[in-house]
Design a protein around this motif. Sequence first.
Motif, mmCIF file in Angstrom:
data_model
loop_
_atom_site.group_PDB
_atom_site.id
_atom_site.type_symbol
_atom_site.label_atom_id
_atom_site.label_comp_id
_atom_site.label_asym_id
_atom_site.label_seq_id
_atom_site.Cartn_x
_atom_site.Cartn_y
_atom_site.Cartn_z
ATOM 1 N N ALA A 16 -27.872 -12.355 -12.305
ATOM 2 C CA ALA A 16 -27.975 -13.410 -11.751
ATOM 3 C C ALA A 16 -25.750 -13.077 -11.044
ATOM 4 C CB ALA A 16 -28.005 -14.193 -12.225
ATOM 5 N N ASP A 17 -25.297 -12.450 -11.859
ATOM 6 C CA ASP A 17 -23.528 -12.754 -11.084
ATOM 7 C C ASP A 17 -23.301 -11.930 -10.340
ATOM 8 O OD1 ASP A 17 -21.046 -12.689 -11.645
ATOM 9 O OD2 ASP A 17 -20.567 -11.288 -12.665
ATOM 10 N N LEU A 18 -22.809 -12.366 -8.992
ATOM 11 C CA LEU A 18 -22.939 -12.345 -7.773
ATOM 12 C C LEU A 18 -21.997 -11.397 -7.353
ATOM 13 C CD1 LEU A 18 -22.635 -15.999 -5.757
ATOM 14 C CD2 LEU A 18 -25.054 -13.993 -6.259
ATOM 15 N N ALA A 19 -20.934 -11.084 -8.960
ATOM 16 C CA ALA A 19 -20.074 -10.445 -8.885
ATOM 17 C C ALA A 19 -20.943 -8.929 -9.295
ATOM 18 C CB ALA A 19 -18.576 -10.413 -10.018
ATOM 19 N N ALA A 20 -21.360 -9.104 -10.025
ATOM 20 C CA ALA A 20 -22.341 -7.484 -9.607
ATOM 21 C C ALA A 20 -23.676 -7.607 -9.037
ATOM 22 C CB ALA A 20 -22.720 -7.550 -11.974
ATOM 23 N N TYR A 21 -23.323 -7.158 -7.874
ATOM 24 C CA TYR A 21 -24.394 -8.013 -6.932
ATOM 25 C C TYR A 21 -25.691 -6.533 -6.756
ATOM 26 C CZ TYR A 21 -20.870 -6.432 -3.318
ATOM 27 O OH TYR A 21 -20.376 -5.673 -3.155
ATOM 28 N N ASP A 22 -24.976 -5.735 -7.435
ATOM 29 C CA ASP A 22 -25.597 -4.221 -6.757
ATOM 30 C C ASP A 22 -26.608 -4.157 -7.484
ATOM 31 O OD1 ASP A 22 -24.242 -4.393 -9.065
ATOM 32 O OD2 ASP A 22 -23.378 -1.986 -9.198
ATOM 33 N N HIS A 23 -26.831 -4.736 -8.935
ATOM 34 C CA HIS A 23 -28.034 -4.810 -9.281
ATOM 35 C C HIS A 23 -28.982 -5.569 -8.545
ATOM 36 C CE1 HIS A 23 -27.037 -2.511 -12.304
ATOM 37 N NE2 HIS A 23 -26.088 -3.636 -12.940
ATOM 38 N N MET A 24 -29.050 -7.399 -7.861
ATOM 39 C CA MET A 24 -29.497 -7.713 -6.631
ATOM 40 C C MET A 24 -30.102 -6.775 -6.205
ATOM 41 S SD MET A 24 -28.112 -11.422 -7.369
ATOM 42 C CE MET A 24 -26.741 -11.726 -8.339
ATOM 43 N N LEU A 25 -29.302 -5.554 -5.028
ATOM 44 C CA LEU A 25 -29.432 -5.451 -4.156
ATOM 45 C C LEU A 25 -30.404 -4.119 -4.209
ATOM 46 C CD1 LEU A 25 -25.280 -4.138 -2.892
ATOM 47 C CD2 LEU A 25 -27.765 -6.017 -1.310
ATOM 48 N N PHE A 26 -29.867 -3.549 -5.677
ATOM 49 C CA PHE A 26 -31.642 -2.718 -5.188
ATOM 50 C C PHE A 26 -32.711 -3.133 -5.951
ATOM 51 C CE2 PHE A 26 -33.528 0.035 -8.561
ATOM 52 C CZ PHE A 26 -33.178 1.094 -8.227
ATOM 53 N N ILE A 27 -33.026 -4.563 -6.878
ATOM 54 C CA ILE A 27 -34.375 -4.739 -6.674
ATOM 55 C C ILE A 27 -34.744 -5.694 -4.997
ATOM 56 C CG2 ILE A 27 -35.504 -7.671 -7.771
ATOM 57 C CD1 ILE A 27 -33.835 -7.207 -10.288
ATOM 58 N N VAL A 72 -21.717 6.309 -13.286
ATOM 59 C CA VAL A 72 -22.328 5.884 -13.284
ATOM 60 C C VAL A 72 -22.279 4.302 -12.163
ATOM 61 C CG1 VAL A 72 -23.484 4.413 -14.663
ATOM 62 C CG2 VAL A 72 -22.696 6.061 -15.366
ATOM 63 N N GLU A 73 -20.592 4.062 -11.595
ATOM 64 C CA GLU A 73 -20.945 3.183 -10.979
ATOM 65 C C GLU A 73 -20.532 3.614 -9.652
ATOM 66 O OE1 GLU A 73 -20.576 -0.452 -11.919
ATOM 67 O OE2 GLU A 73 -21.083 0.476 -13.538
ATOM 68 N N THR A 74 -20.527 5.150 -9.831
ATOM 69 C CA THR A 74 -20.783 5.772 -7.806
ATOM 70 C C THR A 74 -22.347 6.077 -7.974
ATOM 71 O OG1 THR A 74 -18.596 6.481 -8.144
ATOM 72 C CG2 THR A 74 -20.180 7.715 -6.724
ATOM 73 N N LEU A 75 -22.889 6.335 -8.844
ATOM 74 C CA LEU A 75 -24.664 6.117 -8.783
ATOM 75 C C LEU A 75 -25.580 5.485 -8.672
ATOM 76 C CD1 LEU A 75 -24.766 9.283 -11.868
ATOM 77 C CD2 LEU A 75 -24.615 9.592 -9.360
ATOM 78 N N ILE A 76 -24.803 4.432 -8.971
ATOM 79 C CA ILE A 76 -25.681 2.695 -8.936
ATOM 80 C C ILE A 76 -25.774 2.556 -6.842
ATOM 81 C CG2 ILE A 76 -26.009 0.266 -8.972
ATOM 82 C CD1 ILE A 76 -25.033 0.869 -11.978
ATOM 83 N N PRO A 77 -25.091 3.072 -6.953
ATOM 84 C CA PRO A 77 -25.326 2.235 -4.645
ATOM 85 C C PRO A 77 -25.520 3.719 -4.732
ATOM 86 C CG PRO A 77 -22.378 2.895 -5.537
ATOM 87 C CD PRO A 77 -23.552 2.468 -6.808
ATOM 88 N N ILE A 78 -25.698 4.646 -5.458
ATOM 89 C CA ILE A 78 -26.081 5.819 -4.295
ATOM 90 C C ILE A 78 -28.219 5.500 -4.476
ATOM 91 C CG2 ILE A 78 -26.809 8.494 -4.445
ATOM 92 C CD1 ILE A 78 -23.510 8.815 -4.934
ATOM 93 N N HIS A 114 -29.492 2.841 -14.056
ATOM 94 C CA HIS A 114 -29.255 1.703 -14.246
ATOM 95 C C HIS A 114 -28.660 0.728 -15.698
ATOM 96 C CE1 HIS A 114 -29.065 -0.486 -10.000
ATOM 97 N NE2 HIS A 114 -29.059 0.700 -9.089
ATOM 98 N N GLY A 115 -30.022 1.468 -16.340
ATOM 99 C CA GLY A 115 -29.521 1.055 -17.547
ATOM 100 C C GLY A 115 -27.961 1.081 -18.014
ATOM 101 N N LEU A 116 -27.664 2.571 -17.763
ATOM 102 C CA LEU A 116 -26.577 2.744 -18.408
ATOM 103 C C LEU A 116 -25.382 1.501 -18.031
ATOM 104 C CD1 LEU A 116 -26.902 6.925 -17.250
ATOM 105 C CD2 LEU A 116 -26.195 5.684 -19.763
ATOM 106 N N GLY A 117 -25.407 1.080 -16.361
ATOM 107 C CA GLY A 117 -24.214 0.169 -16.051
ATOM 108 C C GLY A 117 -24.585 -1.063 -16.342
ATOM 109 N N PHE A 118 -25.644 -1.459 -17.351
ATOM 110 C CA PHE A 118 -25.668 -2.219 -17.980
ATOM 111 C C PHE A 118 -25.206 -2.051 -19.231
ATOM 112 C CE2 PHE A 118 -30.283 -3.047 -15.496
ATOM 113 C CZ PHE A 118 -29.506 -3.650 -15.177
ATOM 114 N N ALA A 119 -25.576 -1.468 -19.639
ATOM 115 C CA ALA A 119 -25.040 -0.834 -21.286
ATOM 116 C C ALA A 119 -23.903 -0.835 -21.088
ATOM 117 C CB ALA A 119 -25.597 0.652 -21.484
#
Length: 190
Positions: A16-27, A72-78, A114-119
């Motif tokens: 839920a962190d707005l600074a980490a909004y990439d996961h929200m965008l994916f959902i 990982v941080e590059t692959l997530i937005p891809i 995304h799991g790698l990003g969480f990890a």
Amino acid sequence: MSDFSLYFQLGLEHIADLAAYDHMLFIIALCAIFKIADWKQVLILITAFTLGHSITLIFSVLDWVNIDKDLVETLIPITILITCILNLIIVFLRKTWPLLKLHYTLAFFFGLIHGLGFANYLKSLLMGMGNVTVPLLAFNIGIEIGQVAIVLLYFVIYFILIKLTTFSHRIWTVSISILVAIFSIFLIFS
């Protein structure tokens, strides 16, 4: 506060962190193709994503898998961009079932990324901790509850806007997918 409560809260706050909004965008990108009546398909899609990210979250925290954080941080937005493009293809071709099967497969595969990003975040919290089972389980459950909250909030907003405007579901899907795609391109190049 118990370890379970602490790591549950950290997982919930991380998704839920707005600074980490990439996961929200994916959902949001995952949900954009669906109507509220499609809740069973959304459940399957989110479950596929959950299975994927749970596997790599566990493997990464246990040091069975180690992938460069910058990659990982590059692959997530891809993954977000590809999901948005698939949404647009589904809308414009109007061929849902075969492409939705691909959507589910990609959700699982992208969940692995995304799991790698969480990890990466969780590993920094667990440095030097002996038994990581309870924190890992609690963190993952916190992420899942946060995901469900994001999906519910998304569909509340969807319902209100569809009822208050003349937007069709098709226009909604295209608009959300393009908007999220723009954000993902920004993330790729930032």
